[in-house]
Design an enzyme around this catalytic site. Structure first.
Site: not given
Length: 282
Positions: A2-3, A52, A168, A264
């Site tokens: 998921p982006e 998202k 990310n 992250r």
DNA sequence: AGCCTATGCGAAC
DNA sequence: TTCGCCTAGGCTG
């Protein structure tokens, strides 16, 4: 996984399979059972994504708000011969329940799955920064936040209230493509640098919607162009730095670095993305 | 078969 | 700051 592009594809798939159809709604796992019962037998209006977040709309301005988190999956199976018994922890299952092609979808592992009102949906949307995938996005809102912040650009890009839908992978890749160090303070960016970042995100993420992958390398850096083996992992896309720590940079041959940034892993090439030095001290 | 890690984020400590 | 979510692909054995 998921982006923003993943959520947009998912919304499109759900709309194609279920818009205008009466659905059987259930929660085999049980955690959404009470709300599923309220929706069972209702018509689905369609689905939309924002950043998202995903909203599946049902008749009566009722929305199922879904956020996949890191490990969630929502698999849509359109036009199947028969619907199999649920496997694993299926939080939400949608199945067509009227004449027409049979379709079903299973949601697993999501951090959020909740029945909400239109007002609650609007509140979520209001808290999100502009989404590069939306044509009505206003990048000026993001620019104002970035230009006024001393926080690192690598932090700001992941803040969904600044820009929504960037995760990310897109963070690492767009910063590489613009030769920008992740720790560079937002307020040191020039306006045209931000505009270039934004325009690039618009293109990269739209391509992601079309292909279902994140590919960020320019034509001269593809495996074919460079005569190198294609990337093999669970993302599939061709990237410059994401999860390539210790490997050679496709552009300069230097070693790709990694470090935690806002909890992250952040990836960058120290040579292509030098640490920013303020003009004032030069 | 089992272990590890991950494109996210809110809650709990 | 750490944990939970409890999936799924790749790697190890």
């Amino acid at each position: 996984m998921p982006e923003g592009h993943t959520l947009r594809r998912l919304a499109d798939e759900l709309t194609a399979a279920f818009a205008g159809r009466v659905l059987h709604v259930a929660s085999p796992q049980g955690r959404f059972a009470a709300d599923a019962a309220l929706l069972d037998g209702s018509a689905c209006v369609g689905a939309e994504s924002a950043g998202k977040h995903l909203f599946v709309e049902f008749a009566g301005e009722r929305f199922v708000h879904v956020h996949l988190g890191l490990i969630g999956t929502f698999l849509v199976h359109g036009d199947v011969a028969e619907v199999p018994a649920p496997v694993g922890e299926v939080r939400l299952r949608l199945v067509t329940a009227d004449p027409g092609p049979t379709a079903y979808a299973d949601l697993r592992g999501a951090t959020r799955c909740a029945l909400v009102t239109a007002a609650a949906r609007d509140e979520v949307l209001a808290g999100l920064g502009p989404d590069p995938l939306r044509t009505d996005a206003d990048p000026e809102r993001a620019w104002r936040r970035i230009a006024a912040s001393s926080r690192p650009i690598g932090d700001l890009l992941m803040d969904q209230s600044v820009i929504s839908g960037v995760g990310n992978v897109f963070r690492a890749e767009v910063l590489f493509r613009h030769r920008m160090h992740p720790l560079r303070p937002g307020r040191t960016l020039r306006r045209r640098q931000f505009v270039a970042l934004w325009d690039d995100l618009v293109e990269l993420m739209a391509a992601g919607v079309r292909t279902g992958r994140i590919d960020t390398v320019r034509p001269e850096h593809t495996p074919e162009a460079m005569g190198r083996p294609p990337r093999v992992d669970d993302h599939g896309g061709e990237v410059y730095v994401y999860r390539r720590a210790g490997q050679a940079c496709h552009v300069c041959g230097g070693r790709v670095r990694t470090e935690m940034l806002v909890g992250r892993n952040s990836f960058w090439c120290a040579r292509c993305q030098p640490v920013f030095r303020s003009r004032a001290v030069q």
